[in-house]
Write an enzyme that holds these catalytic residues in place. Structure first.
Site, PDB file in Angstrom:
ATOM      1  N   ASN A 209       0.831  -1.212   0.000  1.00  0.00           N
ATOM      2  CA  ASN A 209       0.000   0.000   0.000  1.00  0.00           C
ATOM      3  C   ASN A 209       0.860   1.255   0.000  1.00  0.00           C
ATOM      4  O   ASN A 209       1.903   1.306   0.653  1.00  0.00           O
ATOM      5  CB  ASN A 209      -1.053   0.004   1.117  1.00  0.00           C
ATOM      6  CG  ASN A 209      -0.520  -0.371   2.483  1.00  0.00           C
ATOM      7  OD1 ASN A 209       0.424  -1.145   2.621  1.00  0.00           O
ATOM      8  ND2 ASN A 209      -1.136   0.185   3.511  1.00  0.00           N
TER       9      ASN A 209
ATOM     10  N   GLU B  50       0.426   5.229   0.631  1.00  0.00           N
ATOM     11  CA  GLU B  50      -0.502   6.237   1.158  1.00  0.00           C
ATOM     12  C   GLU B  50      -0.074   7.646   0.735  1.00  0.00           C
ATOM     13  O   GLU B  50       1.010   7.850   0.176  1.00  0.00           O
ATOM     14  CB  GLU B  50      -0.596   6.094   2.681  1.00  0.00           C
ATOM     15  CG  GLU B  50      -1.155   4.725   3.056  1.00  0.00           C
ATOM     16  CD  GLU B  50      -1.444   4.558   4.532  1.00  0.00           C
ATOM     17  OE1 GLU B  50      -0.985   5.381   5.353  1.00  0.00           O
ATOM     18  OE2 GLU B  50      -2.136   3.572   4.875  1.00  0.00           O
TER      19      GLU B  50
ATOM     20  N   CYS C 127      -4.197   0.762  -2.600  1.00  0.00           N
ATOM     21  CA  CYS C 127      -4.037  -0.514  -1.907  1.00  0.00           C
ATOM     22  C   CYS C 127      -2.949  -1.364  -2.556  1.00  0.00           C
ATOM     23  O   CYS C 127      -2.687  -1.263  -3.767  1.00  0.00           O
ATOM     24  CB  CYS C 127      -5.338  -1.305  -1.963  1.00  0.00           C
ATOM     25  SG  CYS C 127      -6.692  -0.605  -1.023  1.00  0.00           S
TER      26      CYS C 127
ATOM     27  N   GLU D 227      -2.929  -4.526  -3.321  1.00  0.00           N
ATOM     28  CA  GLU D 227      -3.391  -5.443  -4.380  1.00  0.00           C
ATOM     29  C   GLU D 227      -3.426  -4.741  -5.728  1.00  0.00           C
ATOM     30  O   GLU D 227      -3.009  -5.288  -6.750  1.00  0.00           O
ATOM     31  CB  GLU D 227      -4.814  -5.950  -4.065  1.00  0.00           C
ATOM     32  CG  GLU D 227      -4.930  -6.760  -2.793  1.00  0.00           C
ATOM     33  CD  GLU D 227      -5.241  -5.907  -1.564  1.00  0.00           C
ATOM     34  OE1 GLU D 227      -4.720  -4.763  -1.456  1.00  0.00           O
ATOM     35  OE2 GLU D 227      -5.985  -6.390  -0.703  1.00  0.00           O
TER      36      GLU D 227
ATOM     37  N   CYS E 113     -10.266  -5.253  -0.020  1.00  0.00           N
ATOM     38  CA  CYS E 113     -11.410  -4.343   0.052  1.00  0.00           C
ATOM     39  C   CYS E 113     -12.256  -4.466  -1.225  1.00  0.00           C
ATOM     40  O   CYS E 113     -11.837  -5.071  -2.221  1.00  0.00           O
ATOM     41  CB  CYS E 113     -10.935  -2.902   0.233  1.00  0.00           C
ATOM     42  SG  CYS E 113     -10.222  -2.174  -1.251  1.00  0.00           S
TER      43      CYS E 113
ATOM     44  N   CYS F  52     -10.623  -3.331  -4.494  1.00  0.00           N
ATOM     45  CA  CYS F  52      -9.626  -4.273  -5.020  1.00  0.00           C
ATOM     46  C   CYS F  52     -10.298  -5.504  -5.615  1.00  0.00           C
ATOM     47  O   CYS F  52      -9.846  -6.046  -6.626  1.00  0.00           O
ATOM     48  CB  CYS F  52      -8.640  -4.675  -3.926  1.00  0.00           C
ATOM     49  SG  CYS F  52      -7.504  -3.319  -3.540  1.00  0.00           S
TER      50      CYS F  52
END
Ligand code: THU
Length: 155
Positions: free
Chosen positions: A62, A64, A73, A75, A108, A111
């Site tokens: 990830n 940010e 994210c 993934e 999530c 993703c």
């Protein structure tokens, strides 16, 4: 009105020792990628590995941003890297790890939708491996299993 029931299956491994060696190696690779995450705001690190049909392997973690929604994210970092370098090559499996919570660490919704795009495009399933909590490992055999009623432009 009638109530319909949908089911999905998930494979559970009691511990990493029960996971086939090659998959355990990719989980370890995801853990290493997780450590390199840039997550100063959440302090929640996620790692991902995607394995392609041509044998290529891509990692992600990830990323940010001070403007929170601009982050991405793990993934999606991994699958977008993979697709950018290997357009049209099928993805076979994705391995996800995250900061230990003692619970399941599932991708999530965004993703899942992003993964579903590639599963639909390639017409073959993408296995998804995730931590199942307390050392357990879970594997679903296709993204569609964890994304009922996916958004699609097609009928
Ligand atoms: N995160 C992922 O990398 N993958 C997911 O599927 C869900 C959440 C990241 C985003 C953010 O950097 C941190 O975890 C906390 O939400």
């Amino acid at each position: 009105m009638k109530k319909l029931k949908y089911e999905f299956s998930v494979n559970e491994f009691e511990s990493i020792a029960d996971v086939p060696e090659k998959d355990a190696d990719f989980i370890e690779m995801a853990e290493k990628a997780q450590e390199k995450a840039y997550a100063p705001y959440s302090n929640f690190k996620v790692g991902a590995v995607v394995v392609l049909a041509n044998g290529s392997v891509y990692t992600g973690n990830n990323q940010e941003n001070a403007a929170y929604p601009d982050g991405l994210c793990a993934e999606r970092v991994a699958i977008f890297k993979a697709s950018a370098d290997n357009p049209g090559v099928a993805m076979q499996s994705v391995y996800i790890t995250c900061t230990e919570t003692g619970g399941i660490c599932a991708p999530c919704g965004s993703c899942r939708q992003a993964l579903m795009e590639y599963e639909n495009k390639q017409g073959s399933p993408i296995q998804v491996w995730i931590p199942g909590g307390n050392g357990k490992i879970l594997m679903v055999e296709a993204v569609k299993d964890i994304l009922p009623f996916p958004f699609s432009l097609k009928k």
